[in-house]
Write an enzyme that holds these catalytic residues in place. Structure first.
Site: not given
Length: 173
Positions: A42, A100, A156, A162, A149
């Site tokens: 990521g 998160d 992704d 992504r 989200f």
């Protein structure tokens, strides 16, 4: 399942904010050596753009960690690979795409401390503070967002989206 992606933060806004973060990091790190540890997969777009603008030229390393399956956090952090040997006196800047639940970064920073790293800093593309499960704050944050989200710019959904050059919201159709 199919998803609709709604763009939220464009390429130019991302680039401008990353340049600002790089300047802040350069000011804080000065001339001392440090390691930029990007979390795969990521963080690659964010870390690459950040490294491009850093005048301090850190040593760049990567480690693979994961804590998500689909749109849900698994609740645990899997660390694959060791990222190499770390020296206690050399700071490590951990770079990730999104903060998160806090589990991933807390787990990675804890592991680095166990390995003897005395100073661990963190930089994230997006901080979703509303989603914390463990207390954790990033040192450098590009954007703060709510409970959507997010995908794109490294983030992704089951290894899809992504590569989007912007940050968007994913919603199931």
């Amino acid at each position: 399942m199919t998803y609709t992606i709604t763009p939220l933060i464009g390429e130019q806004a991302i680039a401008a904010r990353v340049r600002e973060l790089a300047a802040s990091i350069d000011a804080d790190m000065g001339d001392r050596p440090y390691v930029l540890l990007r979390l795969l997969d990521g963080a690659v777009p964010f870390a690459s753009m950040l490294a491009e603008h850093l005048k301090s030229r850190p040593e760049v390393r990567s480690v693979k960690v994961s804590s998500y399956s689909g749109m849900e956090s698994s609740g645990s952090v899997a660390w694959r690979g060791d990222g190499g040997a770390f020296r206690p006196g050399v700071p490590v800047l951990v770079v990730d795409d999104v903060l998160d639940t806090g589990r991933t970064l807390a787990g990675v920073c804890g592991e680095l401390k166990k390995r003897g790293v005395q100073r661990v800093l963190t930089a994230v593309a997006v901080d979703k503070h509303c989603c914390r499960k463990v207390p954790f704050e990033a040192d450098y944050v590009a954007f703060t967002w709510g409970d959507d989200f997010l995908v794109g710019f490294g983030m992704d959904l089951d290894n899809r989206y992504r590569d989007l050059p912007y940050i968007g919201k994913a919603a199931a159709d």
